[in-house]
Design a protein around this motif. Structure first.
Motif, mmCIF file in Angstrom:
data_model
loop_
_atom_site.group_PDB
_atom_site.id
_atom_site.type_symbol
_atom_site.label_atom_id
_atom_site.label_comp_id
_atom_site.label_asym_id
_atom_site.label_seq_id
_atom_site.Cartn_x
_atom_site.Cartn_y
_atom_site.Cartn_z
ATOM 1 N N ALA B 39 0.829 -1.203 0.000
ATOM 2 C CA ALA B 39 0.000 0.000 0.000
ATOM 3 C C ALA B 39 0.867 1.258 0.000
ATOM 4 O O ALA B 39 0.552 2.236 -0.683
ATOM 5 C CB ALA B 39 -0.914 0.003 1.226
ATOM 6 N N VAL B 40 1.969 1.221 0.739
ATOM 7 C CA VAL B 40 2.848 2.393 0.793
ATOM 8 C C VAL B 40 3.463 2.653 -0.576
ATOM 9 O O VAL B 40 3.525 3.782 -1.061
ATOM 10 C CB VAL B 40 3.977 2.175 1.817
ATOM 11 N N MET B 41 3.914 1.557 -1.196
ATOM 12 C CA MET B 41 4.499 1.676 -2.525
ATOM 13 C C MET B 41 3.474 2.245 -3.504
ATOM 14 O O MET B 41 3.784 3.141 -4.290
ATOM 15 C CB MET B 41 4.909 0.280 -2.960
ATOM 16 N N GLY B 42 2.241 1.739 -3.425
ATOM 17 C CA GLY B 42 1.177 2.235 -4.285
ATOM 18 C C GLY B 42 0.959 3.727 -4.078
ATOM 19 O O GLY B 42 0.794 4.477 -5.046
ATOM 20 N N THR B 43 0.980 4.158 -2.803
ATOM 21 C CA THR B 43 0.796 5.578 -2.521
ATOM 22 C C THR B 43 1.912 6.397 -3.152
ATOM 23 O O THR B 43 1.660 7.414 -3.799
ATOM 24 C CB THR B 43 0.776 5.825 -1.000
ATOM 25 N N ALA B 44 3.164 5.926 -2.959
ATOM 26 C CA ALA B 44 4.300 6.664 -3.516
ATOM 27 C C ALA B 44 4.172 6.786 -5.029
ATOM 28 O O ALA B 44 4.490 7.823 -5.611
ATOM 29 C CB ALA B 44 5.606 5.984 -3.136
ATOM 30 N N LEU B 45 3.682 5.707 -5.674
ATOM 31 C CA LEU B 45 3.576 5.741 -7.129
ATOM 32 C C LEU B 45 2.338 6.509 -7.595
ATOM 33 O O LEU B 45 2.276 6.962 -8.735
ATOM 34 C CB LEU B 45 3.545 4.314 -7.690
ATOM 35 N N LEU B 46 1.359 6.641 -6.703
ATOM 36 C CA LEU B 46 0.138 7.366 -7.070
ATOM 37 C C LEU B 46 0.351 8.881 -7.003
ATOM 38 O O LEU B 46 -0.294 9.642 -7.720
ATOM 39 C CB LEU B 46 -0.996 6.948 -6.120
ATOM 40 N N VAL B 47 1.273 9.311 -6.140
ATOM 41 C CA VAL B 47 1.469 10.743 -5.911
ATOM 42 C C VAL B 47 1.757 11.531 -7.196
ATOM 43 O O VAL B 47 1.143 12.572 -7.422
ATOM 44 C CB VAL B 47 2.563 10.983 -4.853
ATOM 45 N N PRO B 48 2.664 11.047 -8.066
ATOM 46 C CA PRO B 48 2.914 11.815 -9.291
ATOM 47 C C PRO B 48 1.644 12.059 -10.098
ATOM 48 O O PRO B 48 1.519 13.082 -10.766
ATOM 49 C CB PRO B 48 3.897 10.940 -10.067
ATOM 50 N N VAL B 49 0.677 11.126 -10.023
ATOM 51 C CA VAL B 49 -0.575 11.303 -10.750
ATOM 52 C C VAL B 49 -1.463 12.319 -10.027
ATOM 53 O O VAL B 49 -2.038 13.215 -10.647
ATOM 54 C CB VAL B 49 -1.307 9.957 -10.912
ATOM 55 N N THR B 50 -1.540 12.194 -8.685
ATOM 56 C CA THR B 50 -2.394 13.113 -7.922
ATOM 57 C C THR B 50 -1.903 14.553 -8.027
ATOM 58 O O THR B 50 -2.669 15.492 -7.859
ATOM 59 C CB THR B 50 -2.427 12.753 -6.421
ATOM 60 N N PHE B 51 -0.608 14.698 -8.296
ATOM 61 C CA PHE B 51 0.025 15.990 -8.500
ATOM 62 C C PHE B 51 -0.768 16.852 -9.474
ATOM 63 O O PHE B 51 -0.816 18.063 -9.360
ATOM 64 C CB PHE B 51 1.410 15.703 -9.064
ATOM 65 N N TYR B 52 -1.397 16.191 -10.429
ATOM 66 C CA TYR B 52 -2.092 16.924 -11.483
ATOM 67 C C TYR B 52 -3.591 16.996 -11.253
ATOM 68 O O TYR B 52 -4.331 17.418 -12.108
ATOM 69 C CB TYR B 52 -1.786 16.284 -12.846
ATOM 70 N N LEU B 53 -4.058 16.565 -10.070
ATOM 71 C CA LEU B 53 -5.487 16.603 -9.766
ATOM 72 C C LEU B 53 -5.773 17.734 -8.770
ATOM 73 O O LEU B 53 -4.889 18.157 -8.046
ATOM 74 C CB LEU B 53 -5.924 15.273 -9.137
ATOM 75 N N PRO B 54 -7.038 18.200 -8.703
ATOM 76 C CA PRO B 54 -7.414 19.150 -7.648
ATOM 77 C C PRO B 54 -7.291 18.491 -6.261
ATOM 78 O O PRO B 54 -7.245 17.266 -6.180
ATOM 79 C CB PRO B 54 -8.876 19.478 -7.968
ATOM 80 N N PRO B 55 -7.262 19.287 -5.169
ATOM 81 C CA PRO B 55 -6.992 18.727 -3.842
ATOM 82 C C PRO B 55 -7.870 17.539 -3.451
ATOM 83 O O PRO B 55 -7.348 16.486 -3.075
ATOM 84 C CB PRO B 55 -7.247 19.908 -2.902
ATOM 85 N N LEU B 56 -9.204 17.672 -3.534
ATOM 86 C CA LEU B 56 -10.061 16.602 -3.024
ATOM 87 C C LEU B 56 -9.869 15.272 -3.746
ATOM 88 O O LEU B 56 -9.621 14.256 -3.102
ATOM 89 C CB LEU B 56 -11.534 17.029 -3.016
ATOM 90 N N PRO B 57 -9.981 15.235 -5.098
ATOM 91 C CA PRO B 57 -9.748 13.941 -5.742
ATOM 92 C C PRO B 57 -8.349 13.391 -5.474
ATOM 93 O O PRO B 57 -8.179 12.172 -5.352
ATOM 94 C CB PRO B 57 -9.956 14.221 -7.241
ATOM 95 N N ALA B 58 -7.359 14.271 -5.331
ATOM 96 C CA ALA B 58 -6.002 13.791 -5.061
ATOM 97 C C ALA B 58 -5.959 13.036 -3.738
ATOM 98 O O ALA B 58 -5.433 11.916 -3.655
ATOM 99 C CB ALA B 58 -5.024 14.966 -5.027
ATOM 100 N N ILE B 59 -6.536 13.645 -2.687
ATOM 101 C CA ILE B 59 -6.516 13.006 -1.371
ATOM 102 C C ILE B 59 -7.424 11.781 -1.358
ATOM 103 O O ILE B 59 -7.064 10.718 -0.846
ATOM 104 C CB ILE B 59 -6.974 14.008 -0.282
#
Lengths: 157, 499
Positions: B39-59
């Motif tokens: 799960a931690v690895m998934g989070t780390a890899l998801l962050v670059p994608v969330t970088f380009y989303l607005p705050p709520l969908p990113a979190i």
């Protein structure tokens, strides 16, 4: 690679001392006692102390030998090379991607790694092409990350 | 209050948010179900994608991804005795015993139900406790924040299994890495080794991707077997599971609560929560001899605990800016990037957004039921994905992710260096999670310490001048003393036994 805590502790201690000494060279802000050097000095100092404690406790417990144990996989030349190949792949990406573009770099890495790890060539090629295109679509087209473009990218997109 | 809740609800039911939650859930359930991807690895890899989303969908993406992944880790645990994520490790033996008896569906069904209930319990605690704590935290000054961060780091060092001294060293490594770059108080350039890219500090996301994902690839690529295990299809997952869950309702409830509390402790994450909950259920059980032979009691309690811990970890994260586990350590980075500096202020300045995040917890945990069910049914397919294809693809995700944060190849170099460092640390029994906490909290510790000292003109007693600061400070210092004394005593005892 697993080292004895005597070695680990000594390494940590040396690093701590180096951090501490470097921190002492940071100039102080006039009239202020706690400047840029205070926090790293504390971190370096405690690190050196903790390293010493680790090494010392290993000696006191009599658990300091062997100094280093090679993991089992190092015996297997194939596994050792798999390990090195992962690191080389990242280095290859860093140095090559500017010249040959994202898609070709990824295809080479994914194809090469799979074949080395024992997958069939045809499947490996399909996975390599597929994954490079998917990553390119998501990051470059959808998220607008400026991934490096080479001949292929200019030709297709 | 009502209008805040209404507008928060409105934010969550936005189609873009719902779609993000759904896609992130699919990603999470797959990542969790595949051994070696955590799960931690998934989070780390998801962050670059969330970088380009607005705050709520990113979190919300991170919330739902992790909720799915922590449950999905139970699936390969139950079917082939390999935990999909470390959080399932505590009870794989129990779930696998049921599979050997020919009833994998009973174990997995119980894991699913308890995960859903545990996750919802955790979300309720989060939603109830966080705003109350924030009300107290508004009055905190730099002395309190300094001690809170110090207490967080202390707990992370001592909670992590193994030698506490190694936990301390790991934290210090993280704290050192956080000092790289131009310092915040005096503008001095520190430890950049002449590399101009390091002046802005060690880029945080590439470092995380390296320590959690690349190091994992390095470990997996040399693991004994890259072959995929054989799995039989699982049927009738939810048949009769309602009455079973009702039978162990006390365990599920206690597991969820204990898990949430442990999760809120900095450094103690879902895996520790599961171990503790499993141990509690075993100790208090009337059927102790049945444990380990496919008994549902421990599964119910521990399965609820790890999903509860996931929500609990967000309490200190949102209220104090102190992460409860490695996942929320990454989340803090995302919150800051999105202009939501964690701390009690966000409950006042952006209450609707905070409650929208809380709602996304409920949504993710409810969504776990259908998606988790589908995943159990399809587990055969996912467990057949060959490792030989998986590892190279995850490697590409690491490289693209660390590039995409600042659009520089230097990020990829940081990822590589931190990956090798993380791998070396783990191979020598230094826990990696405390180092991440150190990187995250380093600036906070230094900034609050320096601020408090400048305000008090160098008077050390400022750290004990206010009651709350004095209280947290006393707890922290006595923890240090206790560990120091017991450490010395243990070494001396071992020496006596040796000679």
């Amino acid at each position: 690679m697993k080292f004895s805590d005597v070695i680990n502790g000594t390494l940590v201690m040396i690093a701590g001392i180096a951090i501490f000494l470097e921190a002492r060279t940071f100039p102080a802000v006039p009239g202020q006692r706690f400047g840029a050097s205070f926090f790293p000095s504390v971190v370096g100092g405690v690190l050196a102390f903790a390293g010493l404690a680790l090494a010392l406790s290993a000696v006191l417990r009599g658990e300091y030998k062997p100094y280093a144990t090679a993991p089992e996989w190092i015996q297997s030349r194939k596994k050792l090379f798999s390990f090195i190949l992962i690191i080389l792949s990242v280095l290859f990406y860093i140095f090559a991607v500017e010249y040959i573009g994202f898609i070709v770099t990824i295809i080479l890495i994914v194809f090469g790694l799979q074949v080395w790890l024992g997958a069939g060539k045809v499947r490996s090629m399909l996975v390599a092409i597929g994954s490079s295109l998917v990553f390119y679509m998501i990051f470059s087209v959808l998220l607008r990350v400026p991934l490096q473009s080479g001949i292929v990218e200019r030709f297709i997109f | 209050m009502i209008d805040i809740l209404v507008s928060a609800f409105g934010m969550v039911v936005d189609p873009q948010v719902l779609l993000t939650i759904f896609l992130a859930s699919i990603m999470g359930i797959v990542i969790g179900a595949i051994p070696g991807l955590t799960a931690v690895m998934g989070t780390a890899l998801l962050v670059p994608v969330t970088f380009y989303l607005p705050p709520l969908p990113a979190i919300a993406a991170i919330v739902s991804m992790t909720a799915m992944a922590i449950f999905a880790g139970d699936i390969p645990g139950g079917l082939v005795r390999i935990p999909g994520t470390p959080a399932s490790a505590a009870y794989v033996g129990e779930a696998y015993a049921l599979t050997l008896k020919g009833h994998p569906e009973r174990g997995l069904g119980m894991c699913l139900i308890s995960a859903v209930v545990g996750g919802i319990l955790g979300s309720i605690v989060l939603m109830a406790a966080a705003p109350q704590l924030a009300r107290i935290a508004v009055q905190f000054s730099s002395a309190e924040y300094f001690w809170l961060a110090a207490l967080g780091l202390t707990s992370a060092a001592f909670v992590s299994a193994g030698n506490p001294l190694k936990g301390v060293i790991s934290i210090l490594i993280g704290l050192f890495l956080s000092t790289i770059g131009i310092d915040i108080t005096a503008g001095q350039v520190r430890y950049t080794f002449g590399i101009s890219e390091l002046k802005g500090g060690l880029s945080y996301i590439p470092a995380l991707i390296g320590m959690f994902a690349l190091s994992e690839i390095l470990r997996n690529v040399v693991s004994p077997s890259l072959k995929n295990p054989e799995v039989k299809p699982v049927k009738n997952v939810l048949k009769g599971i309602g009455s079973e869950a009702w039978k162990w309702k006390k365990n599920i409830f206690r597991g969820g609560t204990v898990g949430t509390l442990i999760g809120a402790l900095p450094g103690a994450s879902a895996d520790i929560a599961a171990w503790v909950a499993y141990a509690i259920s075993r100790k208090t059980s009337k059927y102790q001899d049945k444990f380990g032979h496919g008994h549902l009691e421990g599964l119910a309690e521990a399965g609820a605990a790890n999903n509860g811990a996931l929500s609990g970890a967000w309490v200190p994260t949102l209220v104090f800016g102190i992460p409860g586990d490695s996942i929320t350590a990454i989340v803090i980075g995302v919150l800051i990037l999105k202009g939501m500096e964690p701390g009690p202020q966000i409950f006042i300045t952006q209450p609707a957004l905070v409650y929208a995040i809380f709602f996304s917890f409920f949504l993710a945990n409810l969504l776990l039921l259908p998606i988790g069910y589908a995943m159990i049914r399809m587990s055969r397919l996912v467990l057949r994905v060959p490792q030989t294809a998986l590892l190279p693809i995850v490697l590409v995700a690491c490289m693209v992710g660390s590039f995409a944060i600042n659009n520089t190849l230097f990020g990829v170099s940081i990822m590589l260096a931190m990956g090798v460092l993380g791998w070396f640390m783990e191979s020598n029994d230094f826990p990696v999670a405390p180092a991440i906490l150190g990187i995250v909290l380093g600036q906070m510790v230094e900034f609050n310490f320096t601020t408090a000292m400048i305000k008090s003109q160098g008077d050390w007693s400022t750290f004990f001048a206010r009651p709350i600061a004095a209280g947290i400070g006393a707890v922290t210092v006595s923890l240090w003393m206790f560990q120091l004394v017991t450490g010395v005593l243990r070494t001396l005892k071992a020496r006596k036994e040796n000679s």
